[in-house]
Design a protein around this motif. Structure first.
Motif, PDB file in Angstrom:
ATOM      1  N   LEU A  58       0.588  -1.582  -0.077  1.00  0.00           N
ATOM      2  CA  LEU A  58      -0.319  -0.108   0.494  1.00  0.00           C
ATOM      3  C   LEU A  58       0.560   1.151  -0.180  1.00  0.00           C
ATOM      4  O   LEU A  58       0.398   2.234  -0.755  1.00  0.00           O
ATOM      5  CB  LEU A  58      -0.746   0.118   1.558  1.00  0.00           C
ATOM      6  N   ALA A  59       2.079   1.753   0.830  1.00  0.00           N
ATOM      7  CA  ALA A  59       2.796   2.041   1.128  1.00  0.00           C
ATOM      8  C   ALA A  59       3.466   2.274  -0.811  1.00  0.00           C
ATOM      9  O   ALA A  59       3.675   3.899  -0.765  1.00  0.00           O
ATOM     10  CB  ALA A  59       3.538   1.862   1.679  1.00  0.00           C
ATOM     11  N   CYS A  60       4.279   1.273  -1.249  1.00  0.00           N
ATOM     12  CA  CYS A  60       4.454   1.870  -2.485  1.00  0.00           C
ATOM     13  C   CYS A  60       3.427   2.218  -3.399  1.00  0.00           C
ATOM     14  O   CYS A  60       3.736   3.055  -4.242  1.00  0.00           O
ATOM     15  CB  CYS A  60       4.753   0.557  -3.150  1.00  0.00           C
ATOM     16  N   HIS A  61       2.848   2.082  -3.392  1.00  0.00           N
ATOM     17  CA  HIS A  61       1.511   1.976  -4.525  1.00  0.00           C
ATOM     18  C   HIS A  61       1.129   4.195  -4.346  1.00  0.00           C
ATOM     19  O   HIS A  61       0.868   4.403  -5.215  1.00  0.00           O
ATOM     20  CB  HIS A  61      -0.243   1.722  -4.080  1.00  0.00           C
ATOM     21  N   LEU A  62       0.694   3.579  -3.248  1.00  0.00           N
ATOM     22  CA  LEU A  62       1.366   5.277  -2.495  1.00  0.00           C
ATOM     23  C   LEU A  62       2.363   6.379  -3.219  1.00  0.00           C
ATOM     24  O   LEU A  62       1.900   7.544  -3.946  1.00  0.00           O
ATOM     25  CB  LEU A  62       0.672   6.132  -1.352  1.00  0.00           C
ATOM     26  N   PHE A  63       3.260   6.078  -2.907  1.00  0.00           N
ATOM     27  CA  PHE A  63       4.392   6.404  -3.609  1.00  0.00           C
ATOM     28  C   PHE A  63       4.633   6.469  -4.844  1.00  0.00           C
ATOM     29  O   PHE A  63       4.556   7.424  -5.264  1.00  0.00           O
ATOM     30  CB  PHE A  63       5.202   6.063  -2.835  1.00  0.00           C
ATOM     31  N   ASN A  64       4.076   5.471  -5.628  1.00  0.00           N
ATOM     32  CA  ASN A  64       4.370   5.095  -7.187  1.00  0.00           C
ATOM     33  C   ASN A  64       2.864   6.687  -7.573  1.00  0.00           C
ATOM     34  O   ASN A  64       2.947   6.640  -9.108  1.00  0.00           O
ATOM     35  CB  ASN A  64       4.005   3.650  -7.248  1.00  0.00           C
ATOM     36  N   GLN A  65       1.802   6.976  -6.747  1.00  0.00           N
ATOM     37  CA  GLN A  65       0.551   7.602  -7.798  1.00  0.00           C
ATOM     38  C   GLN A  65       1.066   9.097  -7.107  1.00  0.00           C
ATOM     39  O   GLN A  65       0.043   9.618  -7.163  1.00  0.00           O
ATOM     40  CB  GLN A  65      -0.614   7.086  -6.762  1.00  0.00           C
ATOM     41  N   ALA A  66       1.444   9.569  -6.171  1.00  0.00           N
ATOM     42  CA  ALA A  66       2.211  10.841  -6.514  1.00  0.00           C
ATOM     43  C   ALA A  66       2.556  11.154  -7.694  1.00  0.00           C
ATOM     44  O   ALA A  66       3.132  10.990  -8.758  1.00  0.00           O
ATOM     45  CB  ALA A  66       3.845  11.409  -5.625  1.00  0.00           C
ATOM     46  N   GLU A  74       6.622  15.950  -0.080  1.00  0.00           N
ATOM     47  CA  GLU A  74       6.111  15.185   0.058  1.00  0.00           C
ATOM     48  C   GLU A  74       6.439  13.925  -0.077  1.00  0.00           C
ATOM     49  O   GLU A  74       5.865  12.960   0.046  1.00  0.00           O
ATOM     50  CB  GLU A  74       4.299  14.989  -1.083  1.00  0.00           C
ATOM     51  N   LEU A  78       6.268  10.254   1.926  1.00  0.00           N
ATOM     52  CA  LEU A  78       5.867   9.417   1.362  1.00  0.00           C
ATOM     53  C   LEU A  78       7.006   8.149   0.908  1.00  0.00           C
ATOM     54  O   LEU A  78       6.641   7.009   1.568  1.00  0.00           O
ATOM     55  CB  LEU A  78       4.925   9.096  -0.318  1.00  0.00           C
ATOM     56  N   GLN A  81       7.419   6.964   4.887  1.00  0.00           N
ATOM     57  CA  GLN A  81       5.977   6.019   5.275  1.00  0.00           C
ATOM     58  C   GLN A  81       6.254   5.015   4.928  1.00  0.00           C
ATOM     59  O   GLN A  81       6.167   3.638   5.449  1.00  0.00           O
ATOM     60  CB  GLN A  81       5.046   6.581   4.808  1.00  0.00           C
TER      61      GLN A  81
END
Length: 233
Positions: A58-66, A74, A78, A81
């Motif tokens: 999930l943390a990778c997904h959030l980072f990759n969606q930046a 920011e 990320l 996190q």
């Protein structure tokens, strides 16, 4: 050949007993985690480790969606996190330019990336990681200060038994060996670093190389397996 000692036989029996079933009780899970952290055979598909990997996914997904133009604040938040670093960020500076400067020594990691656990990825100050990196961080993967990592590089600190029946798919045991890359190194694109490897400070790994054994400081290595072709004076 000398007969095995009673203590050695007892240790082997204890390992065999441990591997006979996937851990489930709190005591067994704690022992499984200890074995993982010590580079011994352990089970990866226990509820606690699956939960750790899901958190990281999930943390990778959030980072990759930046957003591509996201401010450094920011992106650093990320990243912290993702690696489970709860150190607070410095207070915002007066201008965007001054705020960016606050993070000048923080690792710069391009997206996208993939990691197993995140908390075993250790990037020192001034590290640059280009896009599409992969981190199988069963055990710590440490990248020294000012090291540059090209696109599509992969770091595999996890491994599996060679015997197929022992390996046994997702029901079998795994193991890990830490990876250390020294300061001021340069890894070209599509480099793969295997479990247990140390790359010495100031060395360069040519694009497409597979690093299967330790690399001395201050050399250039290329190939599969990577071999020394030059000493940097």
């Amino acid at each position: 050949m000398a007969a095995p000692s009673s203590s050695g036989a007892a240790a082997t029996a204890a390992v065999d007993e441990f591997l006979a079933q996937v851990p489930s009780t709190p005591q067994e899970l704690a022992e499984n985690k200890r074995r993982m952290e010590n580079g011994e055979l352990y089970f990866a598909f226990t509820p606690d480790l699956v939960a750790d990997r899901r958190r990281c996914a999930l943390a990778c997904h959030l980072f990759n969606q930046a957003p591509r133009d996201a401010p450094r604040r920011e992106l650093v938040a990320l990243w912290k996190q993702l690696i489970r670093d709860d150190t607070p960020l410095p207070p915002p500076a007066g201008t965007p330019e001054e705020d960016e400067a606050l993070f000048a020594d923080q690792p710069w990691v391009e997206l996208p990336l993939r990691a197993d656990y995140g908390f075993n990825v250790v990037l020192k100050e001034g590290v640059y990681v280009n896009a599409s990196s992969t981190w199988i961080d069963t055990l710590p993967i440490t990248i020294g200060a000012r090291t540059l990592i090209g696109p599509n590089c992969s770091f595999y600190s996890g491994g599996h038994p060679l015997h197929g029946k022992v390996r046994n798919g997702i029901r079998g045991p795994e193991f890990g060996k830490p990876i250390v890359v020294g300061e001021d190194c340069w890894l070209g694109g599509n480099v793969i670093v295997l479990p247990g490897v140390t790359i010495g400070a100031g060395s360069t790994v040519g694009a497409g190389s597979v690093v299967t054994k330790d690399v001395p400081p201050g050399v250039v290595v290329v190939g599969n397996p990577a071999r020394v072709i030059r000493v940097v004076e």
